[in-house]
Design a protein around this motif. Structure first.
Motif, PDB file in Angstrom:
ATOM      1  N   SER A  32       0.840  -1.177   0.000  1.00  0.00           N
ATOM      2  CA  SER A  32       0.000   0.000   0.000  1.00  0.00           C
ATOM      3  C   SER A  32       0.888   1.243   0.000  1.00  0.00           C
ATOM      4  O   SER A  32       1.912   1.277   0.683  1.00  0.00           O
ATOM      5  CB  SER A  32      -0.853  -0.043   1.266  1.00  0.00           C
ATOM      6  OG  SER A  32      -1.772   0.990   1.211  1.00  0.00           O
ATOM      7  N   ASN A  33       0.516   2.234  -0.805  1.00  0.00           N
ATOM      8  CA  ASN A  33       1.234   3.514  -0.844  1.00  0.00           C
ATOM      9  C   ASN A  33       2.549   3.479  -1.642  1.00  0.00           C
ATOM     10  O   ASN A  33       3.277   4.460  -1.679  1.00  0.00           O
ATOM     11  CB  ASN A  33       1.507   4.012   0.586  1.00  0.00           C
ATOM     12  CG  ASN A  33       1.516   5.519   0.662  1.00  0.00           C
ATOM     13  OD1 ASN A  33       0.678   6.169   0.028  1.00  0.00           O
ATOM     14  ND2 ASN A  33       2.445   6.091   1.390  1.00  0.00           N
ATOM     15  N   VAL A  34       2.858   2.353  -2.267  1.00  0.00           N
ATOM     16  CA  VAL A  34       4.129   2.253  -2.994  1.00  0.00           C
ATOM     17  C   VAL A  34       4.114   3.094  -4.277  1.00  0.00           C
ATOM     18  O   VAL A  34       5.159   3.495  -4.792  1.00  0.00           O
ATOM     19  CB  VAL A  34       4.467   0.768  -3.300  1.00  0.00           C
ATOM     20  CG1 VAL A  34       3.545   0.169  -4.337  1.00  0.00           C
ATOM     21  CG2 VAL A  34       5.909   0.608  -3.751  1.00  0.00           C
ATOM     22  N   GLY A  35       2.897   3.335  -4.799  1.00  0.00           N
ATOM     23  CA  GLY A  35       2.797   4.144  -6.017  1.00  0.00           C
ATOM     24  C   GLY A  35       2.217   3.407  -7.218  1.00  0.00           C
ATOM     25  O   GLY A  35       2.475   3.778  -8.357  1.00  0.00           O
ATOM     26  N   LYS A  36       1.380   2.389  -6.962  1.00  0.00           N
ATOM     27  CA  LYS A  36       0.782   1.622  -8.073  1.00  0.00           C
ATOM     28  C   LYS A  36      -0.142   2.494  -8.930  1.00  0.00           C
ATOM     29  O   LYS A  36      -0.050   2.500 -10.156  1.00  0.00           O
ATOM     30  CB  LYS A  36      -0.022   0.425  -7.528  1.00  0.00           C
ATOM     31  CG  LYS A  36       0.832  -0.583  -6.771  1.00  0.00           C
ATOM     32  CD  LYS A  36       0.006  -1.697  -6.150  1.00  0.00           C
ATOM     33  CE  LYS A  36      -0.927  -1.222  -5.059  1.00  0.00           C
ATOM     34  NZ  LYS A  36      -0.259  -0.636  -3.863  1.00  0.00           N
ATOM     35  N   SER A  37      -1.040   3.214  -8.255  1.00  0.00           N
ATOM     36  CA  SER A  37      -1.999   4.039  -9.005  1.00  0.00           C
ATOM     37  C   SER A  37      -1.264   5.181  -9.712  1.00  0.00           C
ATOM     38  O   SER A  37      -1.582   5.523 -10.854  1.00  0.00           O
ATOM     39  CB  SER A  37      -3.077   4.578  -8.059  1.00  0.00           C
ATOM     40  OG  SER A  37      -3.762   3.496  -7.443  1.00  0.00           O
ATOM     41  N   SER A  38      -0.259   5.741  -9.062  1.00  0.00           N
ATOM     42  CA  SER A  38       0.537   6.814  -9.683  1.00  0.00           C
ATOM     43  C   SER A  38       1.295   6.293 -10.895  1.00  0.00           C
ATOM     44  O   SER A  38       1.439   6.998 -11.902  1.00  0.00           O
ATOM     45  CB  SER A  38       1.543   7.380  -8.679  1.00  0.00           C
ATOM     46  OG  SER A  38       0.886   7.871  -7.532  1.00  0.00           O
ATOM     47  N   THR A  52      -5.194   8.249  -6.450  1.00  0.00           N
ATOM     48  CA  THR A  52      -4.003   8.116  -5.615  1.00  0.00           C
ATOM     49  C   THR A  52      -4.251   8.867  -4.315  1.00  0.00           C
ATOM     50  O   THR A  52      -5.138   9.712  -4.232  1.00  0.00           O
ATOM     51  CB  THR A  52      -2.773   8.746  -6.287  1.00  0.00           C
ATOM     52  OG1 THR A  52      -3.007  10.150  -6.432  1.00  0.00           O
ATOM     53  CG2 THR A  52      -2.529   8.152  -7.654  1.00  0.00           C
ATOM     54  N   SER A  53      -3.459   8.549  -3.316  1.00  0.00           N
ATOM     55  CA  SER A  53      -3.609   9.255  -2.053  1.00  0.00           C
ATOM     56  C   SER A  53      -2.389   9.027  -1.191  1.00  0.00           C
ATOM     57  O   SER A  53      -1.754   7.971  -1.257  1.00  0.00           O
ATOM     58  CB  SER A  53      -4.831   8.727  -1.326  1.00  0.00           C
ATOM     59  OG  SER A  53      -4.810   9.167   0.005  1.00  0.00           O
ATOM     60  N   GLY A  57      -3.964   2.534   1.502  1.00  0.00           N
ATOM     61  CA  GLY A  57      -5.211   1.786   1.457  1.00  0.00           C
ATOM     62  C   GLY A  57      -6.255   2.428   0.567  1.00  0.00           C
ATOM     63  O   GLY A  57      -7.444   2.137   0.663  1.00  0.00           O
ATOM     64  N   LYS A  58      -5.796   3.296  -0.324  1.00  0.00           N
ATOM     65  CA  LYS A  58      -6.735   4.015  -1.180  1.00  0.00           C
ATOM     66  C   LYS A  58      -7.467   3.067  -2.131  1.00  0.00           C
ATOM     67  O   LYS A  58      -8.664   3.182  -2.336  1.00  0.00           O
ATOM     68  CB  LYS A  58      -5.963   5.062  -2.000  1.00  0.00           C
ATOM     69  CG  LYS A  58      -6.848   5.985  -2.796  1.00  0.00           C
ATOM     70  CD  LYS A  58      -7.496   6.981  -1.881  1.00  0.00           C
ATOM     71  CE  LYS A  58      -8.771   7.537  -2.475  1.00  0.00           C
ATOM     72  NZ  LYS A  58      -9.506   8.303  -1.494  1.00  0.00           N
ATOM     73  N   THR A  59      -6.728   2.157  -2.730  1.00  0.00           N
ATOM     74  CA  THR A  59      -7.319   1.275  -3.721  1.00  0.00           C
ATOM     75  C   THR A  59      -7.802   0.015  -3.018  1.00  0.00           C
ATOM     76  O   THR A  59      -7.012  -0.831  -2.622  1.00  0.00           O
ATOM     77  CB  THR A  59      -6.294   0.935  -4.826  1.00  0.00           C
ATOM     78  OG1 THR A  59      -5.734   2.155  -5.309  1.00  0.00           O
ATOM     79  CG2 THR A  59      -6.948   0.195  -5.974  1.00  0.00           C
ATOM     80  N   LYS A 143       9.316   5.948  -6.885  1.00  0.00           N
ATOM     81  CA  LYS A 143       9.689   7.146  -6.118  1.00  0.00           C
ATOM     82  C   LYS A 143      11.179   7.456  -6.209  1.00  0.00           C
ATOM     83  O   LYS A 143      11.795   7.921  -5.248  1.00  0.00           O
ATOM     84  CB  LYS A 143       9.233   7.021  -4.650  1.00  0.00           C
ATOM     85  CG  LYS A 143       7.743   6.677  -4.538  1.00  0.00           C
ATOM     86  CD  LYS A 143       7.172   6.864  -3.154  1.00  0.00           C
ATOM     87  CE  LYS A 143       5.733   6.351  -3.083  1.00  0.00           C
ATOM     88  NZ  LYS A 143       5.071   6.609  -1.817  1.00  0.00           N
ATOM     89  N   ASP A 145      12.646   9.759  -7.616  1.00  0.00           N
ATOM     90  CA  ASP A 145      12.950  11.193  -7.419  1.00  0.00           C
ATOM     91  C   ASP A 145      13.186  11.554  -5.967  1.00  0.00           C
ATOM     92  O   ASP A 145      13.717  12.612  -5.652  1.00  0.00           O
ATOM     93  CB  ASP A 145      11.812  12.047  -8.005  1.00  0.00           C
ATOM     94  CG  ASP A 145      10.473  11.704  -7.378  1.00  0.00           C
ATOM     95  OD1 ASP A 145      10.033  12.430  -6.489  1.00  0.00           O
ATOM     96  OD2 ASP A 145       9.862  10.681  -7.775  1.00  0.00           O
ATOM     97  N   LYS A 146      12.796  10.655  -5.062  1.00  0.00           N
ATOM     98  CA  LYS A 146      12.995  10.933  -3.640  1.00  0.00           C
ATOM     99  C   LYS A 146      14.388  10.531  -3.159  1.00  0.00           C
ATOM    100  O   LYS A 146      14.732  10.767  -2.001  1.00  0.00           O
ATOM    101  CB  LYS A 146      11.938  10.214  -2.799  1.00  0.00           C
ATOM    102  CG  LYS A 146      10.527  10.753  -3.046  1.00  0.00           C
ATOM    103  CD  LYS A 146       9.632  10.507  -1.857  1.00  0.00           C
ATOM    104  CE  LYS A 146       8.228  11.025  -2.128  1.00  0.00           C
ATOM    105  NZ  LYS A 146       7.563  11.404  -0.879  1.00  0.00           N
ATOM    106  N   ALA A 176       7.095   8.593 -10.895  1.00  0.00           N
ATOM    107  CA  ALA A 176       5.819   9.088 -11.422  1.00  0.00           C
ATOM    108  C   ALA A 176       5.834  10.613 -11.462  1.00  0.00           C
ATOM    109  O   ALA A 176       5.070  11.236 -12.180  1.00  0.00           O
ATOM    110  CB  ALA A 176       4.668   8.600 -10.544  1.00  0.00           C
TER     111      ALA A 176
END
Ligand code: GTP
Ligand code: MG
Length: 193
Positions: A32-38, A52-53, A57-59, A143, A145-146, A176
């Motif tokens: 969760s939050n890894v960036g799948k939707s992004s 995305t959020s 647990g967004k999706t 991610k 870029d981080k 992303a």
């Protein structure tokens, strides 16, 4: 890759709702939050298509995105999110398993991991499942870029080692935010379909 139309076909919670038009599918799995939707949005250059959020647990459903009536991108619910109830976790787990284990159209499952962190035990488990079912792994390290430039090589090496990648596997560092890795990811997808 020139995309004309990308749209959500269905948000499914049961196999009865899966699309029936028999297109090939590529699924995207990861914490969760890894960036799948992004990742999906960036690949399609559609900012708000997959929701995305920063709240994990967004999706919570299996979302099928139809791309030019050619392929579905399948956004899976993320695993490993501590703050949802046990019951909820079980439900998501079963929903994912049901999809991943029974879907004949599924051509590959990409594993997304956060390039900042060592892959978790669940990531390793998912990697093993993917290798067993598809023969090789396609890993998207998100991610990017981080990371500072000086960290990239070392972090990517940690991902490679932890997931025991071999020369038949693919690892794509991805952002992303910046679009890093997008062309390479499309090349891999085109080879699969
Ligand atoms: P679930 O649906 O909860 O499983 O999450 P997800 O894996 O779909 O993650 P999502 O795409 O919603 O992204 C989670 C957060 O990370 C959001 O705040 C995104 O903006 C951020 N994010 C995703 N990818 C990147 C990236 O490449 N760079 C940066 N800087 N932030 C990113
Ligand atoms: Mg998501």
């Amino acid at each position: 890759m020139n995309i004309h139309n990308a749209s959500i076909k269905v948000s499914a919670v049961s196999p009865l709702q899966y699309p029936t038009d028999n297109l090939p599918e590529i699924a995207f799995a990861g914490r969760s939050n890894v960036g799948k939707s992004s990742f999906i949005n960036k690949m399609l250059n559609r900012k708000g298509l997959a929701r995305t959020s920063s709240t994990p647990g967004k999706t919570a459903q299996i979302n099928f995105y139809n791309i030019d009536d050619c392929i579905y991108f399948v956004d899976l619910p993320g695993y490993g999110y501590a703050a949802v109830s046990k019951q909820e976790k079980k439900k998501w787990g079963l929903m994912m398993e049901e999809y991943l284990n029974t879907r004949p159209n599924l051509r590959h499952t990409f594993l997304l991991v956060d390039s900042r962190h060592k892959p978790s035990a669940e990531d390793v488990q998912m990697a093993e499942w993917i290798r067993y079912n598809f023969g090789n792994l396609i890993v998207i390290a998100t991610k990017l870029d981080k990371l500072k430039n000086s960290q990239i090589e070392g972090n990517i090496e940690v991902v490679r080692k932890t997931l025991k990648l071999t020369k038949n596997d693919v690892l794509i560092p991805f952002s992303a935010e910046k679009g890093t890795g997008r062309d390479e990811a499309w090349e891999v997808i085109e080879r699969i379909i």
